[in-house]
Scaffold this motif. Sequence first.
Motif, mmCIF file in Angstrom:
data_model
loop_
_atom_site.group_PDB
_atom_site.id
_atom_site.type_symbol
_atom_site.label_atom_id
_atom_site.label_comp_id
_atom_site.label_asym_id
_atom_site.label_seq_id
_atom_site.Cartn_x
_atom_site.Cartn_y
_atom_site.Cartn_z
ATOM 1 N N LEU A 1 4.588 11.781 -6.216
ATOM 2 C CA LEU A 1 5.578 12.649 -5.559
ATOM 3 C C LEU A 1 5.623 12.458 -4.127
ATOM 4 C CD1 LEU A 1 5.094 16.108 -7.377
ATOM 5 C CD2 LEU A 1 7.151 14.696 -7.291
ATOM 6 N N GLN A 2 4.576 12.168 -3.548
ATOM 7 C CA GLN A 2 4.554 11.981 -2.185
ATOM 8 C C GLN A 2 5.231 10.565 -1.641
ATOM 9 O OE1 GLN A 2 -0.029 12.230 -1.624
ATOM 10 N NE2 GLN A 2 0.542 13.147 0.462
ATOM 11 N N ALA A 3 5.106 9.639 -2.460
ATOM 12 C CA ALA A 3 5.721 8.162 -2.230
ATOM 13 C C ALA A 3 7.268 8.664 -2.460
ATOM 14 C CB ALA A 3 5.247 7.335 -3.433
ATOM 15 N N LEU A 4 7.637 9.056 -3.621
ATOM 16 C CA LEU A 4 9.324 9.416 -3.708
ATOM 17 C C LEU A 4 9.787 10.289 -2.640
ATOM 18 C CD1 LEU A 4 9.093 10.084 -7.622
ATOM 19 C CD2 LEU A 4 9.775 7.952 -6.496
ATOM 20 N N HIS A 5 8.887 11.156 -2.074
ATOM 21 C CA HIS A 5 9.406 11.968 -0.927
ATOM 22 C C HIS A 5 9.970 11.020 0.157
ATOM 23 C CE1 HIS A 5 9.547 16.369 -1.674
ATOM 24 N NE2 HIS A 5 8.541 16.250 -2.332
ATOM 25 N N GLY A 6 8.846 10.031 0.356
ATOM 26 C CA GLY A 6 9.114 9.257 1.346
ATOM 27 C C GLY A 6 10.389 8.079 1.340
ATOM 28 N N LEU A 7 10.985 7.952 0.260
ATOM 29 C CA LEU A 7 12.090 7.099 -0.038
ATOM 30 C C LEU A 7 13.453 7.803 0.805
ATOM 31 C CD1 LEU A 7 11.964 6.600 -3.562
ATOM 32 C CD2 LEU A 7 11.569 4.806 -1.973
ATOM 33 N N ARG A 8 14.345 6.987 1.208
ATOM 34 C CA ARG A 8 15.254 7.213 1.715
ATOM 35 C C ARG A 8 16.468 7.166 0.636
ATOM 36 N NH1 ARG A 8 15.934 3.132 7.195
ATOM 37 N NH2 ARG A 8 16.092 1.659 5.443
ATOM 38 N N GLY A 9 17.698 7.365 1.125
ATOM 39 C CA GLY A 9 18.824 7.666 0.025
ATOM 40 C C GLY A 9 19.047 6.317 -0.692
ATOM 41 N N ASN B 1 1.033 -1.187 -0.092
ATOM 42 C CA ASN B 1 0.016 -0.166 0.042
ATOM 43 C C ASN B 1 0.917 1.176 0.025
ATOM 44 O OD1 ASN B 1 -1.734 2.347 1.234
ATOM 45 N ND2 ASN B 1 -3.321 0.811 1.002
ATOM 46 N N VAL B 2 0.714 2.210 -0.714
ATOM 47 C CA VAL B 2 1.391 3.270 -0.914
ATOM 48 C C VAL B 2 1.429 4.127 0.325
ATOM 49 C CG1 VAL B 2 -0.589 4.887 -1.942
ATOM 50 C CG2 VAL B 2 1.841 5.547 -2.313
ATOM 51 N N SER B 3 0.471 4.131 1.124
ATOM 52 C CA SER B 3 0.535 4.772 2.480
ATOM 53 C C SER B 3 1.698 4.406 3.139
ATOM 54 C CB SER B 3 -0.637 4.713 3.458
ATOM 55 O OG SER B 3 -1.092 3.215 3.602
ATOM 56 N N LEU B 4 2.144 3.111 3.127
ATOM 57 C CA LEU B 4 3.375 2.539 3.906
ATOM 58 C C LEU B 4 4.833 3.357 3.537
ATOM 59 C CD1 LEU B 4 2.647 -1.238 3.743
ATOM 60 C CD2 LEU B 4 2.082 0.328 5.430
ATOM 61 N N LEU B 5 4.729 3.786 2.348
ATOM 62 C CA LEU B 5 5.884 4.468 1.795
ATOM 63 C C LEU B 5 5.910 5.881 2.080
ATOM 64 C CD1 LEU B 5 8.438 4.174 0.291
ATOM 65 C CD2 LEU B 5 7.408 4.540 -1.945
ATOM 66 N N ILE B 6 4.648 6.489 1.920
ATOM 67 C CA ILE B 6 4.491 7.965 2.418
ATOM 68 C C ILE B 6 4.582 8.224 3.764
ATOM 69 C CG2 ILE B 6 2.600 9.805 2.707
ATOM 70 C CD1 ILE B 6 1.269 8.660 -0.034
ATOM 71 N N ASN B 7 4.329 7.280 4.660
ATOM 72 C CA ASN B 7 4.301 7.253 6.136
ATOM 73 C C ASN B 7 5.549 6.761 6.607
ATOM 74 O OD1 ASN B 7 1.825 8.618 6.314
ATOM 75 N ND2 ASN B 7 0.666 6.522 6.289
ATOM 76 N N GLY B 8 6.644 6.319 6.008
ATOM 77 C CA GLY B 8 7.883 5.992 6.427
ATOM 78 C C GLY B 8 7.831 4.619 6.948
ATOM 79 N N ASP B 9 7.161 3.603 6.563
ATOM 80 C CA ASP B 9 7.038 2.303 7.257
ATOM 81 C C ASP B 9 8.527 1.691 6.962
ATOM 82 O OD1 ASP B 9 7.045 -0.629 6.981
ATOM 83 O OD2 ASP B 9 5.097 -0.240 7.946
#
Length: 525
Positions: A408-416, A376-384
Amino acid sequence: MFEVSGHNYIAGARSAQGSTTLQSHDARTGEALPYHFHQATVDEVNAAAEAAATAYPIFRQLSAARRAQFLDAIATELDALDDTFIALVCQETALPAGRIQGERARTSGQMRLFATMLRRGDFYGARIDRALPDRQPLPRPDLRQYRTGLGPVAVFGASNFPLAFSTAGGDTASALAAGCPVVFKAHSGHMATADYVTDAITRAARKTGMPEGIFSLLYGSVGEALVKHPAIQAVGFTGSLRGGRTLCDMAAARPQPIPVFAEMSSINPVVLMPDALKVRGDKIAADLSASVVLGAGQFCTNPGLVLGIRSPEFSAFLERFSALMSAQPAQTMLNSGALKSYCHGLDNLHTHPGITHLAGAAQQGNQAQPQVFKANVSLLINGDELLQEEVFGPTTLIVEVADHAELLQALHGLRGQLTATLMVEDSDVATLGDILPLLEQKVGRVLFNGYPTGVEVCDAVVHGGPYPATSDSRGTSVGTLAIDRFLRPVCYQNCPDSLLPDALKNANPLSIARLVDGVSCRDAL
Protein backbone atom coordinates in the motif's frame (compact mmCIF):
# COMPACT_ATOMS: atom_id res chain seq x y z
CA MET A 1 8.29 4.91 -56.27
CA PHE A 2 5.25 5.82 -54.20
CA GLU A 3 3.28 8.93 -55.14
CA VAL A 4 4.06 11.20 -52.21
CA SER A 5 3.84 14.92 -52.90
CA GLY A 6 5.76 16.21 -49.88
CA HIS A 7 3.62 19.35 -49.83
CA ASN A 8 1.52 20.61 -46.98
CA TYR A 9 -2.21 20.13 -47.47
CA ILE A 10 -4.28 23.22 -46.69
CA ALA A 11 -8.05 23.23 -47.23
CA GLY A 12 -7.83 20.57 -49.91
CA ALA A 13 -4.96 22.18 -51.85
CA ARG A 14 -1.24 21.48 -51.85
CA SER A 15 1.13 24.18 -50.61
CA ALA A 16 4.95 24.35 -50.53
CA GLN A 17 5.96 27.91 -49.72
CA GLY A 18 8.91 27.07 -47.47
CA SER A 19 12.46 26.42 -48.64
CA THR A 20 13.34 24.12 -45.72
CA THR A 21 12.76 20.46 -46.52
CA LEU A 22 12.60 17.37 -44.34
CA GLN A 23 13.29 13.79 -45.38
CA SER A 24 11.70 10.50 -44.47
CA HIS A 25 13.95 7.59 -43.43
CA ASP A 26 13.86 3.83 -43.46
CA ALA A 27 13.43 2.89 -39.80
CA ARG A 28 15.40 -0.35 -40.10
CA THR A 29 18.43 0.89 -42.00
CA GLY A 30 18.38 4.61 -41.26
CA GLU A 31 18.78 5.29 -44.97
CA ALA A 32 17.03 8.31 -46.46
CA LEU A 33 13.90 7.55 -48.44
CA PRO A 34 13.20 9.45 -51.68
CA TYR A 35 10.49 11.63 -50.12
CA HIS A 36 11.05 15.27 -49.22
CA PHE A 37 8.58 17.38 -47.28
CA HIS A 38 8.35 21.16 -47.17
CA GLN A 39 8.28 22.57 -43.66
CA ALA A 40 5.23 24.76 -43.28
CA THR A 41 5.83 28.50 -43.03
CA VAL A 42 4.09 30.82 -40.58
CA ASP A 43 1.88 31.98 -43.46
CA GLU A 44 0.88 28.38 -44.19
CA VAL A 45 0.06 27.77 -40.51
CA ASN A 46 -2.10 30.90 -40.58
CA ALA A 47 -3.79 29.78 -43.79
CA ALA A 48 -4.59 26.34 -42.36
CA ALA A 49 -5.93 27.72 -39.07
CA GLU A 50 -8.00 30.39 -40.78
CA ALA A 51 -9.41 27.87 -43.26
CA ALA A 52 -10.45 25.73 -40.29
CA ALA A 53 -12.06 28.75 -38.64
CA THR A 54 -14.02 29.47 -41.83
CA ALA A 55 -15.16 25.86 -42.10
CA TYR A 56 -16.14 25.58 -38.43
CA PRO A 57 -19.55 27.36 -38.39
CA ILE A 58 -20.61 25.43 -41.48
CA PHE A 59 -19.34 22.07 -40.31
CA ARG A 60 -20.67 22.20 -36.75
CA GLN A 61 -24.17 23.02 -38.01
CA LEU A 62 -24.28 20.05 -40.35
CA SER A 63 -26.51 17.30 -39.03
CA ALA A 64 -24.94 14.49 -37.06
CA ALA A 65 -26.04 12.19 -39.86
CA ARG A 66 -23.98 14.19 -42.38
CA ARG A 67 -20.91 14.10 -40.16
CA ALA A 68 -21.43 10.36 -39.68
CA GLN A 69 -21.52 9.94 -43.45
CA PHE A 70 -18.18 11.74 -43.67
CA LEU A 71 -16.57 9.51 -41.01
CA ASP A 72 -17.86 6.39 -42.73
CA ALA A 73 -16.41 7.65 -46.01
CA ILE A 74 -12.99 8.16 -44.36
CA ALA A 75 -13.15 4.59 -43.06
CA THR A 76 -13.92 3.29 -46.54
CA GLU A 77 -11.01 5.23 -48.04
CA LEU A 78 -8.63 3.92 -45.37
CA ASP A 79 -9.68 0.34 -45.97
CA ALA A 80 -9.07 0.81 -49.69
CA LEU A 81 -5.40 1.80 -49.27
CA ASP A 82 -3.42 -0.93 -51.00
CA ASP A 83 -0.35 -3.00 -50.27
CA THR A 84 1.99 -0.23 -51.43
CA PHE A 85 0.66 1.88 -48.58
CA ILE A 86 1.19 -0.92 -46.05
CA ALA A 87 4.75 -1.40 -47.31
CA LEU A 88 5.43 2.33 -46.98
CA VAL A 89 4.24 2.46 -43.38
CA CYS A 90 6.37 -0.58 -42.55
CA GLN A 91 9.38 1.09 -44.13
CA GLU A 92 8.93 4.31 -42.15
CA THR A 93 8.26 2.62 -38.78
CA ALA A 94 9.89 -0.85 -38.82
CA LEU A 95 6.53 -2.25 -37.71
CA PRO A 96 5.48 -5.54 -39.35
CA ALA A 97 2.81 -5.66 -42.03
CA GLY A 98 0.41 -7.63 -39.82
CA ARG A 99 0.59 -4.93 -37.15
CA ILE A 100 -0.07 -2.17 -39.71
CA GLN A 101 -2.98 -4.05 -41.27
CA GLY A 102 -4.48 -4.52 -37.81
CA GLU A 103 -3.91 -0.88 -36.94
CA ARG A 104 -5.56 0.24 -40.17
CA ALA A 105 -8.62 -1.86 -39.28
CA ARG A 106 -8.65 -0.27 -35.82
CA THR A 107 -8.39 3.20 -37.35
CA SER A 108 -11.24 2.71 -39.81
CA GLY A 109 -13.20 0.88 -37.10
CA GLN A 110 -13.01 3.81 -34.71
CA MET A 111 -14.21 6.15 -37.47
CA ARG A 112 -17.25 3.92 -37.89
CA LEU A 113 -17.73 3.72 -34.12
CA PHE A 114 -17.94 7.52 -33.91
CA ALA A 115 -20.33 7.52 -36.86
CA THR A 116 -22.59 5.10 -34.98
CA MET A 117 -22.45 7.33 -31.90
CA LEU A 118 -23.39 10.38 -33.98
CA ARG A 119 -26.45 8.61 -35.34
CA ARG A 120 -27.38 7.49 -31.83
CA GLY A 121 -27.37 11.09 -30.61
CA ASP A 122 -26.43 10.63 -26.95
CA PHE A 123 -23.36 12.87 -27.42
CA TYR A 124 -25.68 15.88 -27.49
CA GLY A 125 -26.38 15.42 -23.78
CA ALA A 126 -29.78 17.05 -24.38
CA ARG A 127 -31.49 18.33 -21.21
CA ILE A 128 -34.80 20.17 -21.04
CA ASP A 129 -36.38 21.81 -18.01
CA ARG A 130 -39.73 23.17 -19.14
CA ALA A 131 -41.11 26.44 -17.88
CA LEU A 132 -43.03 26.50 -14.60
CA PRO A 133 -44.89 29.83 -14.82
CA ASP A 134 -46.91 29.19 -11.67
CA ARG A 135 -44.00 28.19 -9.45
CA GLN A 136 -43.72 30.14 -6.22
CA PRO A 137 -42.06 32.29 -5.09
CA LEU A 138 -40.63 32.74 -8.62
CA PRO A 139 -41.58 31.16 -11.94
CA ARG A 140 -39.05 28.99 -13.76
CA PRO A 141 -38.11 29.84 -17.35
CA ASP A 142 -37.84 27.24 -20.09
CA LEU A 143 -34.21 26.01 -20.12
CA ARG A 144 -32.70 23.69 -22.72
CA GLN A 145 -29.10 22.51 -22.98
CA TYR A 146 -27.07 20.59 -25.52
CA ARG A 147 -23.41 20.26 -26.47
CA THR A 148 -21.66 21.63 -29.53
CA GLY A 149 -18.13 21.62 -30.91
CA LEU A 150 -15.46 23.87 -29.39
CA GLY A 151 -13.94 25.02 -32.67
CA PRO A 152 -10.85 24.17 -34.74
CA VAL A 153 -8.58 21.58 -33.08
CA ALA A 154 -4.82 21.16 -33.52
CA VAL A 155 -3.83 17.48 -33.46
CA PHE A 156 -0.25 16.22 -33.12
CA GLY A 157 0.61 12.83 -34.58
CA ALA A 158 2.06 10.13 -32.31
CA SER A 159 5.27 8.28 -33.11
CA ASN A 160 4.23 4.80 -32.00
CA PHE A 161 0.87 4.49 -33.77
CA PRO A 162 1.30 5.81 -37.33
CA LEU A 163 -2.40 5.24 -38.05
CA ALA A 164 -4.53 4.83 -34.92
CA PHE A 165 -3.07 7.82 -33.03
CA SER A 166 -2.02 9.92 -35.97
CA THR A 167 -3.49 11.54 -39.09
CA ALA A 168 -6.88 9.82 -39.00
CA GLY A 169 -6.51 8.58 -35.43
CA GLY A 170 -8.68 8.91 -32.37
CA ASP A 171 -8.08 12.62 -31.77
CA THR A 172 -8.96 13.45 -35.37
CA ALA A 173 -11.99 11.14 -35.38
CA SER A 174 -13.41 12.52 -32.12
CA ALA A 175 -12.79 16.14 -33.12
CA LEU A 176 -14.48 15.69 -36.50
CA ALA A 177 -17.36 13.87 -34.83
CA ALA A 178 -17.80 16.87 -32.52
CA GLY A 179 -18.04 19.20 -35.51
CA CYS A 180 -14.51 20.59 -35.12
CA PRO A 181 -12.23 21.02 -38.14
CA VAL A 182 -8.71 19.65 -37.63
CA VAL A 183 -5.29 21.09 -38.39
CA PHE A 184 -2.91 18.15 -38.14
CA LYS A 185 0.83 18.30 -37.51
CA ALA A 186 2.52 15.24 -39.00
CA HIS A 187 5.02 13.33 -36.89
CA SER A 188 8.53 13.41 -38.35
CA GLY A 189 8.81 9.63 -38.09
CA HIS A 190 6.15 8.83 -40.69
CA MET A 191 5.54 11.85 -42.91
CA ALA A 192 4.89 9.86 -46.09
CA THR A 193 2.27 7.84 -44.24
CA ALA A 194 0.58 11.08 -43.19
CA ASP A 195 0.56 12.23 -46.82
CA TYR A 196 -1.22 9.07 -47.94
CA VAL A 197 -3.82 9.24 -45.16
CA THR A 198 -4.51 12.94 -45.78
CA ASP A 199 -5.27 12.11 -49.39
CA ALA A 200 -7.80 9.55 -48.13
CA ILE A 201 -9.45 12.08 -45.77
CA THR A 202 -9.59 14.68 -48.55
CA ARG A 203 -11.23 12.25 -50.96
CA ALA A 204 -13.83 11.40 -48.32
CA ALA A 205 -14.51 15.09 -47.65
CA ARG A 206 -15.09 15.80 -51.32
CA LYS A 207 -17.30 12.78 -51.86
CA THR A 208 -19.53 13.78 -48.94
CA GLY A 209 -19.64 17.52 -49.66
CA MET A 210 -17.77 18.71 -46.59
CA PRO A 211 -16.62 22.36 -46.42
CA GLU A 212 -13.09 23.28 -47.50
CA GLY A 213 -10.80 23.73 -44.52
CA ILE A 214 -12.23 20.83 -42.56
CA PHE A 215 -8.80 19.15 -42.52
CA SER A 216 -5.28 20.41 -43.15
CA LEU A 217 -1.86 18.75 -42.89
CA LEU A 218 1.33 20.57 -41.89
CA TYR A 219 4.94 19.36 -41.78
CA GLY A 220 7.86 20.46 -39.64
CA SER A 221 8.41 22.54 -36.51
CA VAL A 222 5.08 24.33 -36.45
CA GLY A 223 3.83 23.33 -33.00
CA GLU A 224 4.24 26.69 -31.29
CA ALA A 225 2.71 28.71 -34.12
CA LEU A 226 -0.20 26.29 -34.31
CA VAL A 227 -1.00 26.17 -30.59
CA LYS A 228 -0.73 29.94 -30.27
CA HIS A 229 -2.92 30.71 -33.27
CA PRO A 230 -6.11 32.43 -32.07
CA ALA A 231 -8.32 30.31 -34.33
CA ILE A 232 -7.28 27.07 -32.60
CA GLN A 233 -9.60 26.23 -29.69
CA ALA A 234 -8.19 22.92 -28.39
CA VAL A 235 -5.19 20.62 -28.81
CA GLY A 236 -4.86 16.84 -28.94
CA PHE A 237 -1.42 15.34 -28.31
CA THR A 238 0.17 11.94 -27.69
CA GLY A 239 3.86 11.88 -26.85
CA SER A 240 6.45 12.66 -24.22
CA LEU A 241 5.88 14.36 -20.89
CA ARG A 242 8.21 17.17 -21.86
CA GLY A 243 6.45 17.74 -25.18
CA GLY A 244 3.01 17.66 -23.60
CA ARG A 245 3.95 20.06 -20.82
CA THR A 246 5.43 22.48 -23.34
CA LEU A 247 2.17 22.55 -25.28
CA CYS A 248 0.13 22.95 -22.08
CA ASP A 249 2.26 25.89 -21.00
CA MET A 250 1.96 27.54 -24.42
CA ALA A 251 -1.80 27.11 -24.45
CA ALA A 252 -2.18 28.45 -20.92
CA ALA A 253 -0.10 31.54 -21.74
CA ARG A 254 -2.34 32.59 -24.65
CA PRO A 255 -4.50 35.71 -24.24
CA GLN A 256 -7.36 33.21 -24.55
CA PRO A 257 -6.16 30.00 -22.85
CA ILE A 258 -7.32 26.78 -24.48
CA PRO A 259 -7.45 23.17 -23.27
CA VAL A 260 -4.69 20.72 -24.19
CA PHE A 261 -5.61 17.05 -24.00
CA ALA A 262 -2.18 15.46 -23.81
CA GLU A 263 -1.41 11.81 -23.22
CA MET A 264 2.15 11.85 -21.92
CA SER A 265 3.73 9.36 -19.52
CA SER A 266 2.75 6.15 -17.78
CA ILE A 267 4.58 3.17 -16.25
CA ASN A 268 1.41 1.05 -15.85
CA PRO A 269 2.05 -0.95 -12.67
CA VAL A 270 1.24 -4.65 -12.52
CA VAL A 271 0.49 -5.98 -9.01
CA LEU A 272 1.02 -9.71 -8.48
CA MET A 273 -1.11 -10.98 -5.61
CA PRO A 274 0.21 -13.97 -3.61
CA ASP A 275 -2.33 -16.66 -4.52
CA ALA A 276 -2.15 -15.78 -8.22
CA LEU A 277 1.59 -16.51 -8.12
CA LYS A 278 1.01 -19.77 -6.26
CA VAL A 279 -1.47 -21.01 -8.83
CA ARG A 280 0.06 -19.75 -12.10
CA GLY A 281 3.34 -17.99 -11.50
CA ASP A 282 5.04 -19.52 -14.55
CA LYS A 283 2.20 -18.53 -16.88
CA ILE A 284 2.19 -14.99 -15.52
CA ALA A 285 5.94 -14.78 -16.11
CA ALA A 286 5.53 -15.94 -19.71
CA ASP A 287 2.59 -13.69 -20.52
CA LEU A 288 4.08 -10.66 -18.80
CA SER A 289 7.38 -10.98 -20.66
CA ALA A 290 5.45 -11.13 -23.93
CA SER A 291 3.57 -7.97 -22.98
CA VAL A 292 6.73 -6.06 -22.02
CA VAL A 293 8.46 -6.74 -25.36
CA LEU A 294 5.37 -6.47 -27.59
CA GLY A 295 6.12 -4.03 -30.37
CA ALA A 296 9.59 -3.38 -28.89
CA GLY A 297 7.86 -2.04 -25.80
CA GLN A 298 6.62 1.00 -27.74
CA PHE A 299 3.14 1.16 -26.25
CA CYS A 300 1.93 3.85 -23.88
CA THR A 301 0.41 1.03 -21.81
CA ASN A 302 3.60 -1.03 -21.67
CA PRO A 303 3.96 -2.62 -18.19
CA GLY A 304 6.97 -0.73 -16.83
CA LEU A 305 6.63 -1.62 -13.15
CA VAL A 306 5.88 -4.96 -11.46
CA LEU A 307 5.13 -5.21 -7.74
CA GLY A 308 4.89 -8.34 -5.62
CA ILE A 309 4.99 -9.40 -1.97
CA ARG A 310 8.12 -11.24 -0.83
CA SER A 311 7.58 -15.02 -0.85
CA PRO A 312 9.09 -18.20 -2.31
CA GLU A 313 6.55 -17.96 -5.12
CA PHE A 314 7.58 -14.39 -5.95
CA SER A 315 11.25 -15.43 -5.99
CA ALA A 316 10.43 -18.30 -8.35
CA PHE A 317 8.43 -15.94 -10.58
CA LEU A 318 11.28 -13.45 -10.69
CA GLU A 319 13.79 -16.12 -11.68
CA ARG A 320 11.52 -17.41 -14.43
CA PHE A 321 10.61 -13.93 -15.67
CA SER A 322 14.26 -12.86 -15.82
CA ALA A 323 15.19 -15.95 -17.80
CA LEU A 324 12.37 -15.37 -20.28
CA MET A 325 13.32 -11.72 -20.73
CA SER A 326 16.97 -12.64 -21.30
CA ALA A 327 15.86 -14.98 -24.09
CA GLN A 328 13.86 -12.30 -25.90
CA PRO A 329 15.45 -11.06 -29.14
CA ALA A 330 16.46 -7.47 -29.79
CA GLN A 331 14.03 -5.43 -31.89
CA THR A 332 14.22 -2.43 -34.19
CA MET A 333 12.50 0.62 -32.74
CA LEU A 334 10.41 3.19 -34.59
CA ASN A 335 13.31 5.48 -35.35
CA SER A 336 16.80 6.45 -34.21
CA GLY A 337 15.37 9.02 -31.80
CA ALA A 338 13.34 6.36 -30.00
CA LEU A 339 16.39 4.13 -29.67
CA LYS A 340 18.53 6.99 -28.37
CA SER A 341 15.90 7.82 -25.76
CA TYR A 342 15.66 4.15 -24.75
CA CYS A 343 19.43 3.88 -24.30
CA HIS A 344 19.44 7.06 -22.22
CA GLY A 345 16.75 5.61 -19.97
CA LEU A 346 18.72 2.39 -19.53
CA ASP A 347 21.86 4.33 -18.65
CA ASN A 348 19.97 6.16 -15.89
CA LEU A 349 18.74 2.86 -14.45
CA HIS A 350 22.18 1.24 -14.62
CA THR A 351 23.84 4.07 -12.73
CA HIS A 352 21.24 4.48 -9.97
CA PRO A 353 22.58 3.09 -6.66
CA GLY A 354 19.19 1.76 -5.56
CA ILE A 355 18.52 -0.16 -8.78
CA THR A 356 19.98 -3.54 -9.78
CA HIS A 357 20.17 -4.97 -13.28
CA LEU A 358 18.64 -8.47 -13.34
CA ALA A 359 18.48 -9.57 -16.96
CA GLY A 360 19.15 -8.56 -20.53
CA ALA A 361 22.11 -8.42 -22.90
CA ALA A 362 24.17 -5.25 -23.08
CA GLN A 363 22.68 -2.66 -25.38
CA GLN A 364 24.56 -2.45 -28.67
CA GLY A 365 23.91 -1.81 -32.32
CA ASN A 366 20.74 -0.27 -33.69
CA GLN A 367 18.23 -2.55 -31.96
CA ALA A 368 16.68 -2.40 -28.48
CA GLN A 369 17.70 -5.19 -26.11
CA PRO A 370 14.99 -6.21 -23.58
CA GLN A 371 16.00 -5.55 -19.96
CA VAL A 372 14.83 -6.20 -16.39
CA PHE A 373 15.81 -4.14 -13.35
CA LYS A 374 14.98 -4.41 -9.67
CA ALA A 375 14.46 -1.33 -7.50
CA ASN A 376 14.42 -0.94 -3.74
CA VAL A 377 10.87 -0.27 -2.60
CA SER A 378 12.03 2.70 -0.55
CA LEU A 379 12.66 4.56 -3.81
CA LEU A 380 9.01 4.31 -4.73
CA ILE A 381 7.75 5.12 -1.24
CA ASN A 382 10.01 8.17 -0.98
CA GLY A 383 9.12 9.51 -4.41
CA ASP A 384 12.34 8.91 -6.33
CA GLU A 385 11.79 10.57 -9.71
CA LEU A 386 13.63 7.94 -11.75
CA LEU A 387 11.19 5.20 -10.77
CA GLN A 388 8.35 7.31 -12.12
CA GLU A 389 9.98 8.06 -15.47
CA GLU A 390 8.72 6.06 -18.42
CA VAL A 391 11.45 4.20 -20.29
CA PHE A 392 9.87 3.87 -23.72
CA GLY A 393 10.98 0.44 -24.87
CA PRO A 394 11.16 -3.26 -23.89
CA THR A 395 12.14 -2.97 -20.24
CA THR A 396 10.48 -3.15 -16.84
CA LEU A 397 11.28 -2.59 -13.16
CA ILE A 398 10.60 -5.09 -10.39
CA VAL A 399 9.75 -3.88 -6.88
CA GLU A 400 9.55 -6.42 -4.06
CA VAL A 401 7.60 -5.42 -0.94
CA ALA A 402 7.69 -7.01 2.50
CA ASP A 403 3.96 -7.33 3.08
CA HIS A 404 0.52 -5.95 2.30
CA ALA A 405 1.12 -2.78 4.29
CA GLU A 406 4.30 -1.99 2.37
CA LEU A 407 2.51 -2.70 -0.90
CA LEU A 408 0.00 0.00 0.00
CA GLN A 409 2.82 2.41 0.80
CA ALA A 410 4.42 1.70 -2.56
CA LEU A 411 1.14 2.23 -4.43
CA HIS A 412 0.61 5.51 -2.57
CA GLY A 413 3.96 6.64 -3.98
CA LEU A 414 2.81 6.25 -7.58
CA ARG A 415 1.95 9.22 -9.75
CA GLY A 416 -0.99 9.15 -12.18
CA GLN A 417 -1.10 6.27 -14.68
CA LEU A 418 -3.08 5.15 -17.69
CA THR A 419 -3.53 1.64 -16.27
CA ALA A 420 -2.93 -0.61 -13.30
CA THR A 421 -3.22 -4.38 -13.44
CA LEU A 422 -4.11 -6.81 -10.65
CA MET A 423 -3.19 -10.46 -11.03
CA VAL A 424 -5.50 -12.26 -8.63
CA GLU A 425 -7.21 -15.52 -7.76
CA ASP A 426 -10.64 -15.60 -6.13
CA SER A 427 -8.93 -16.14 -2.80
CA ASP A 428 -7.00 -12.84 -3.28
CA VAL A 429 -10.14 -10.74 -3.79
CA ALA A 430 -10.83 -10.29 -0.08
CA THR A 431 -7.44 -8.56 0.31
CA LEU A 432 -8.18 -5.88 -2.27
CA GLY A 433 -10.53 -3.75 -0.15
CA ASP A 434 -7.92 -1.04 0.37
CA ILE A 435 -5.96 -1.56 -2.85
CA LEU A 436 -8.71 -1.08 -5.43
CA PRO A 437 -10.00 2.28 -4.09
CA LEU A 438 -6.42 3.54 -4.06
CA LEU A 439 -5.83 2.48 -7.66
CA GLU A 440 -9.07 4.19 -8.70
CA GLN A 441 -7.46 7.46 -7.63
CA LYS A 442 -4.25 6.73 -9.53
CA VAL A 443 -5.30 5.35 -12.93
CA GLY A 444 -7.82 5.55 -15.73
CA ARG A 445 -8.27 1.80 -16.27
CA VAL A 446 -7.93 -1.04 -13.73
CA LEU A 447 -7.38 -4.48 -15.27
CA PHE A 448 -7.88 -7.85 -13.62
CA ASN A 449 -5.90 -10.82 -14.93
CA GLY A 450 -5.05 -9.21 -18.24
CA TYR A 451 -2.24 -7.20 -19.77
CA PRO A 452 -2.48 -3.47 -20.43
CA THR A 453 -0.98 -3.47 -23.92
CA GLY A 454 -4.38 -4.21 -25.46
CA VAL A 455 -6.71 -1.17 -25.60
CA GLU A 456 -10.20 -1.93 -26.86
CA VAL A 457 -11.93 0.76 -28.93
CA CYS A 458 -15.49 0.93 -27.62
CA ASP A 459 -17.96 3.03 -25.66
CA ALA A 460 -16.85 2.05 -22.16
CA VAL A 461 -13.05 2.16 -22.43
CA VAL A 462 -10.95 4.85 -20.73
CA HIS A 463 -7.51 5.64 -22.13
CA GLY A 464 -6.53 8.47 -19.82
CA GLY A 465 -5.62 9.04 -16.21
CA PRO A 466 -4.35 11.52 -13.63
CA TYR A 467 -1.28 13.64 -14.36
CA PRO A 468 1.29 12.91 -15.72
CA ALA A 469 -0.47 10.15 -17.64
CA THR A 470 -2.57 12.91 -19.18
CA SER A 471 -2.92 16.64 -18.77
CA ASP A 472 -6.64 16.31 -17.97
CA SER A 473 -7.87 13.19 -16.19
CA ARG A 474 -11.50 13.90 -17.04
CA GLY A 475 -11.14 12.66 -20.61
CA THR A 476 -10.06 9.70 -22.70
CA SER A 477 -8.29 9.55 -26.06
CA VAL A 478 -9.80 6.17 -27.03
CA GLY A 479 -13.48 5.26 -27.25
CA THR A 480 -16.56 7.37 -27.94
CA LEU A 481 -16.22 9.31 -24.68
CA ALA A 482 -13.23 11.00 -26.37
CA ILE A 483 -15.70 13.33 -28.09
CA ASP A 484 -16.37 15.03 -24.73
CA ARG A 485 -12.99 16.76 -24.93
CA PHE A 486 -14.09 18.79 -27.94
CA LEU A 487 -17.65 19.68 -26.92
CA ARG A 488 -19.02 22.46 -24.71
CA PRO A 489 -22.52 22.96 -23.28
CA VAL A 490 -24.85 25.70 -24.53
CA CYS A 491 -28.10 26.62 -22.78
CA TYR A 492 -31.14 28.28 -24.41
CA GLN A 493 -33.58 30.16 -22.17
CA ASN A 494 -37.14 30.82 -23.39
CA CYS A 495 -35.93 30.32 -26.97
CA PRO A 496 -38.61 30.06 -29.72
CA ASP A 497 -38.93 26.44 -30.83
CA SER A 498 -38.14 27.27 -34.45
CA LEU A 499 -34.74 28.64 -33.46
CA LEU A 500 -33.69 25.72 -31.27
CA PRO A 501 -31.26 23.07 -32.55
CA ASP A 502 -33.06 19.87 -33.57
CA ALA A 503 -31.79 18.10 -30.46
CA LEU A 504 -33.87 20.45 -28.28
CA LYS A 505 -37.01 21.05 -30.34
CA ASN A 506 -40.38 20.06 -28.89
CA ALA A 507 -41.05 17.52 -31.66
CA ASN A 508 -37.71 15.76 -31.05
CA PRO A 509 -37.11 15.31 -34.79
CA LEU A 510 -33.92 13.34 -34.11
CA SER A 511 -35.79 10.82 -31.92
CA ILE A 512 -32.97 10.89 -29.37
CA ALA A 513 -33.14 10.19 -25.66
CA ARG A 514 -33.36 13.46 -23.69
CA LEU A 515 -33.56 14.34 -20.02
CA VAL A 516 -36.89 16.17 -19.73
CA ASP A 517 -37.81 17.57 -16.32
CA GLY A 518 -35.42 15.06 -14.80
CA VAL A 519 -36.82 12.01 -16.63
CA SER A 520 -35.17 10.29 -19.61
CA CYS A 521 -37.52 9.99 -22.59
CA ARG A 522 -37.71 10.05 -26.38
CA ASP A 523 -41.19 11.51 -26.66
CA ALA A 524 -42.13 14.76 -28.32
CA LEU A 525 -43.18 17.51 -25.92
